[in-house]
Write a protein that holds these residues in place. Structure first.
Motif, mmCIF file in Angstrom:
data_model
loop_
_atom_site.group_PDB
_atom_site.id
_atom_site.type_symbol
_atom_site.label_atom_id
_atom_site.label_comp_id
_atom_site.label_asym_id
_atom_site.label_seq_id
_atom_site.Cartn_x
_atom_site.Cartn_y
_atom_site.Cartn_z
ATOM 1 N N ILE A 48 0.850 -1.198 0.000
ATOM 2 C CA ILE A 48 0.000 0.000 0.000
ATOM 3 C C ILE A 48 0.883 1.245 0.000
ATOM 4 C CG2 ILE A 48 -1.792 1.255 1.247
ATOM 5 C CD1 ILE A 48 -2.695 -1.356 -0.142
ATOM 6 N N ALA A 49 1.980 1.209 0.765
ATOM 7 C CA ALA A 49 2.920 2.334 0.739
ATOM 8 C C ALA A 49 3.482 2.533 -0.669
ATOM 9 C CB ALA A 49 4.043 2.094 1.741
ATOM 10 N N ALA A 50 3.716 1.437 -1.385
ATOM 11 C CA ALA A 50 4.263 1.531 -2.740
ATOM 12 C C ALA A 50 3.255 2.127 -3.722
ATOM 13 C CB ALA A 50 4.705 0.153 -3.221
ATOM 14 N N ARG A 51 1.977 2.089 -3.361
ATOM 15 C CA ARG A 51 0.932 2.631 -4.231
ATOM 16 C C ARG A 51 0.374 3.948 -3.714
ATOM 17 N NH1 ARG A 51 -2.907 -2.398 -5.952
ATOM 18 N NH2 ARG A 51 -3.845 -0.718 -7.168
ATOM 19 N N GLY A 52 0.879 4.406 -2.573
ATOM 20 C CA GLY A 52 0.366 5.630 -1.991
ATOM 21 C C GLY A 52 1.486 6.510 -1.478
ATOM 22 N N VAL A 53 1.184 7.237 -0.399
ATOM 23 C CA VAL A 53 2.158 8.127 0.227
ATOM 24 C C VAL A 53 2.407 7.650 1.645
ATOM 25 C CG1 VAL A 53 2.653 10.493 0.978
ATOM 26 C CG2 VAL A 53 1.443 10.091 -1.188
ATOM 27 N N ARG A 54 3.676 7.540 2.007
ATOM 28 C CA ARG A 54 4.075 7.198 3.376
ATOM 29 C C ARG A 54 4.505 8.479 4.079
ATOM 30 N NH1 ARG A 54 9.278 4.644 3.073
ATOM 31 N NH2 ARG A 54 10.112 6.616 3.852
ATOM 32 N N PHE A 55 3.838 8.776 5.179
ATOM 33 C CA PHE A 55 4.154 9.979 5.945
ATOM 34 C C PHE A 55 5.124 9.613 7.066
ATOM 35 C CE2 PHE A 55 0.147 10.832 3.878
ATOM 36 C CZ PHE A 55 0.309 12.140 3.424
ATOM 37 N N ASP A 56 6.265 10.290 7.097
ATOM 38 C CA ASP A 56 7.334 9.945 8.039
ATOM 39 C C ASP A 56 7.347 10.813 9.285
ATOM 40 O OD1 ASP A 56 8.087 8.046 6.229
ATOM 41 O OD2 ASP A 56 9.779 9.182 5.411
ATOM 42 N N ASN A 57 6.488 11.816 9.327
ATOM 43 C CA ASN A 57 6.400 12.681 10.506
ATOM 44 C C ASN A 57 4.950 12.849 10.942
ATOM 45 O OD1 ASN A 57 8.809 13.652 11.750
ATOM 46 N ND2 ASN A 57 9.307 14.743 9.855
ATOM 47 N N ALA A 58 4.225 11.747 11.020
ATOM 48 C CA ALA A 58 2.842 11.773 11.483
ATOM 49 C C ALA A 58 2.828 11.538 12.990
ATOM 50 C CB ALA A 58 2.014 10.701 10.778
ATOM 51 N N ARG A 59 2.179 12.420 13.718
ATOM 52 C CA ARG A 59 2.126 12.287 15.172
ATOM 53 C C ARG A 59 0.685 12.343 15.668
ATOM 54 N NH1 ARG A 59 7.071 15.720 15.017
ATOM 55 N NH2 ARG A 59 8.820 14.429 15.736
ATOM 56 N N ILE A 60 0.470 11.644 16.770
ATOM 57 C CA ILE A 60 -0.827 11.624 17.423
ATOM 58 C C ILE A 60 -1.003 12.878 18.270
ATOM 59 C CG2 ILE A 60 -1.017 9.120 17.449
ATOM 60 C CD1 ILE A 60 0.110 9.224 20.341
ATOM 61 N N GLN A 61 -2.205 13.047 18.841
ATOM 62 C CA GLN A 61 -2.474 14.220 19.667
ATOM 63 C C GLN A 61 -2.536 13.913 21.160
ATOM 64 O OE1 GLN A 61 -3.382 14.469 16.094
ATOM 65 N NE2 GLN A 61 -1.548 15.567 16.740
ATOM 66 N N SER A 62 -2.435 12.628 21.516
ATOM 67 C CA SER A 62 -2.296 12.243 22.931
ATOM 68 C C SER A 62 -1.792 10.808 22.983
ATOM 69 C CB SER A 62 -3.630 12.340 23.676
ATOM 70 O OG SER A 62 -3.454 12.086 25.058
ATOM 71 N N PRO A 63 -0.816 10.513 23.873
ATOM 72 C CA PRO A 63 -0.230 9.162 23.900
ATOM 73 C C PRO A 63 -1.037 8.191 24.764
ATOM 74 C CG PRO A 63 0.979 10.571 25.398
ATOM 75 C CD PRO A 63 -0.077 11.435 24.766
ATOM 76 N N LEU A 64 -2.304 8.044 24.441
ATOM 77 C CA LEU A 64 -3.202 7.128 25.139
ATOM 78 C C LEU A 64 -4.371 6.840 24.207
ATOM 79 C CD1 LEU A 64 -3.468 5.740 27.961
ATOM 80 C CD2 LEU A 64 -4.990 7.624 28.597
ATOM 81 N N CYS A 65 -4.896 5.615 24.280
ATOM 82 C CA CYS A 65 -5.907 5.167 23.305
ATOM 83 C C CYS A 65 -7.074 6.141 23.171
ATOM 84 C CB CYS A 65 -6.444 3.792 23.703
ATOM 85 S SG CYS A 65 -5.246 2.451 23.720
#
Length: 555
Positions: A36-53
């Motif tokens: 899927i990465a080979a057919r799309g875009v891989r984001f290398d600096n994607a971050r969440i907004q809180s480190p809990l589920c």
């Protein structure tokens, strides 16, 4: 290639970004996610907004920061008035369905006050974070002296297991998440010493294949109407245990060494030290325990990737790959002993950076296929992206959606205009807050990061932590007490303070409405500071000019 009519939004739970081969893991091959990465875009600096589920997911589903939606910890209810991606997409004619986990807690008091019944159509959507439900399974049915952590957890899955011959009052625990010894004793997956035991279940009956089948069943049942399916996997989240053949696939030769230093262990920072000294931190500081967990964790990820192969092969065979956008991400990572920590509740990239891969089947995305991006991306960007895919205008909802649509970037346009990423954590309900004698208002911390620096601010009054991401990408050296970095800390505080001053509560009127009011407000006869009729503009005084009335004055 056609434009995407549907969205398959896949989220794994507690999947580290760097435990996929497309992100560089040297021993864990994940060819199906990679394709899927080979057919799309891989984001290398994607971050969440809180480190809990819970709070992380509520931000992803609302497109809003934790500070805005207020669901700051697991089981803190999401306010009734918060709109989610389901609300936005249904307004645009796209169904929005859940298969798997949300960790949503309903605002029961708010619903009672507004007269919303949970079993009504609207009430059910409010209870379920805006999704219509194909099957909700938060993957948690632990039980203690006070009862079940989640009374509704894994109910359908347990029924499925019993139908397959797994007899127990809780087969989720006794089979799917435990091993067994030669005497028939259950080896609970809750005990980390059992993590390298094979789960006592046939692989096809374990949670990940089960949810894959349920996702395929959902897609098969859809007619001609466009849909968004949130296929939300439970693994590789703990309990760390996996069935064969995955339980035997990985060993010490495959494990990456922990990213940690003696200087970190000797930190003078009370909050960071407190998290290190939590039971999970102490457990993962033991190499024997870390090795056992990694045996299962890597096996769980491999199983997830194999199931992606089942899913993507089926999408190819049925033609769905041609009209469905596919998003792959996680709600947070897992420290796995890095920085002397376990779990995810701190701000190193082991926890807050997540995989994000987006495949867009449209011809406009051909130019970006197989590329990667180091743009600063946040998980709140997914909701506005989906709005744009569904034919809406996310920019017109910028008073509600705090993220930025990634659709232009996927199709060769510019990255979102963002100069920092923000992450928040409220630890006011934790034992650490009690040990530090902190009021709940003090038990919060914020991360602000750009391409060069990451700073952590503590409302407790403790000094900030600071990492030079270029010189120290492993985040091993805390420069927060280095006087030479005072200017850098001040710049990062400027970024954090600018973020904190943003308008986030005014969600009932759009920015466009206010801009219109500047020059074309409603002509309703309110005249302020007008001396005479000649000064009135746009006929606003028309109702006041040339009128006659009977003289009623007393003489």
């Amino acid at each position: 290639m056609a434009k995407p009519r549907n969205i398959l939004f896949i989220m794994f739970d507690q999947l580290r970004w760097d435990y996929l081969s497309c992100y560089g893991h040297p021993h864990l091959e994940t060819p199906n996610i990679d394709r899927i990465a080979a057919r799309g875009v891989r984001f290398d600096n994607a971050r969440i907004q809180s480190p809990l589920c819970g709070p992380s997911r509520m931000s992803t589903y609302t497109g809003r920061y934790v500070h805005s939606h207020g669901a700051s910890w697991n089981n803190v209810p999401l306010k009734v008035g918060e709109r989610t991606m389901g609300d936005h997409l249904r307004d645009l004619g796209m169904g929005c369905w859940l298969v798997g986990k949300t960790h949503m807690a309903a605002d029961a008091e708010g619903m009672r006050r507004l007269g919303l019944e949970p079993d009504s159509k609207i009430g059910a959507r409010v209870v379920e974070c805006g999704f219509d439900i194909w099957e909700r399974d938060d993957g948690m049915r632990p039980e203690g002296p006070d009862g079940f952590y989640d009374p509704g957890g894994a109910l359908k899955y347990n029924d499925y297991l019993r139908g397959k011959g797994y007899e127990s009052d809780n087969p989720w625990h006794d089979y799917a998440n435990s091993g067994i010894d030669d005497d028939g004793n259950v080896l609970s997956g809750w005990f980390l010493q059992n993590s390298d035991s094979p789960a006592n279940i046939r692989e096809e009956d374990s949670e990940t294949p089960y949810l894959t089948r349920r996702g395929i069943e959902f897609i098969k049942a859809q007619g001609d109407e466009p849909w968004c399916c949130h296929l939300s996997y439970i693994k590789p989240h703990w309990p760390y245990i996996v069935p064969e053949p995955y339980a035997s696939m990985y060993g010490p030769a495959d494990f990456l060494p922990p990213v940690r230093s003696s200087a970190e262990r000797e930190t003078d920072h009370p909050v960071f030290k407190g998290f290190q000294n939590a039971p999970v931190g102490k457990a993962f500081a033991r190499d024997d325990i870390r090795d056992k967990v990694l045996t299962a964790y890597m096996g769980l990820i491999k199983q997830c990737d194999d199931q992606m192969g089942v899913l993507f092969d089926w999408l190819e065979e049925t033609g769905r790959m041609e009209d469905t956008m596919i998003v792959i991400t996680s709600d947070h990572g897992d420290f796995l002993g890095d920085h002397w920590l376990g779990e995810k509740t701190f701000f190193h990239d082991a926890s807050v950076k997540v995989p994000m891969i987006i495949y867009d089947p449209s011809e406009e995305a051909d130019a970006t296929r197989g590329t990667s991006s180091d743009a600063l991306v946040e998980c709140i960007d997914l909701a506005p992206t989906f709005v744009d895919v569904a034919g809406g205008d996310a920019a017109a909802l910028d008073h509600i959606l705090e993220g930025h649509s990634l659709l232009p970037m996927l199709r060769g346009g510019p990255a979102p205009a963002r100069d920092c990423s923000i992450c928040e954590y409220d630890y006011s309900a934790t034992p650490l807050a009690a040990r530090l004698d902190l009021h709940p208002d003090q038990s919060r911390m914020f991360m602000v990061a750009d391409h060069n620096w990451k700073m952590i601010h503590f409302e407790s009054g403790h000094r900030p932590m600071l990492f030079d991401l270029q010189a120290d990408p492993d985040e091993l050296t805390d420069l927060g007490n280095d006087a030479a970095q005072a200017d850098t800390i001040a710049r990062m505080y400027d970024k954090l303070n600018a973020w904190a001053r943003r308008p986030s509560a005014r969600t009932t009127m759009s920015n466009a409405s206010f801009i219109k009011y500047r020059t074309a407000g409603p002509r309703t006869g309110v005249l302020i500071g007008v001396v005479d009729a000649t000064e009135a503009s746009n006929d606003t005084a028309a109702k006041y000019i040339g009128r006659k009335a009977t003289d009623k004055r007393e003489r």
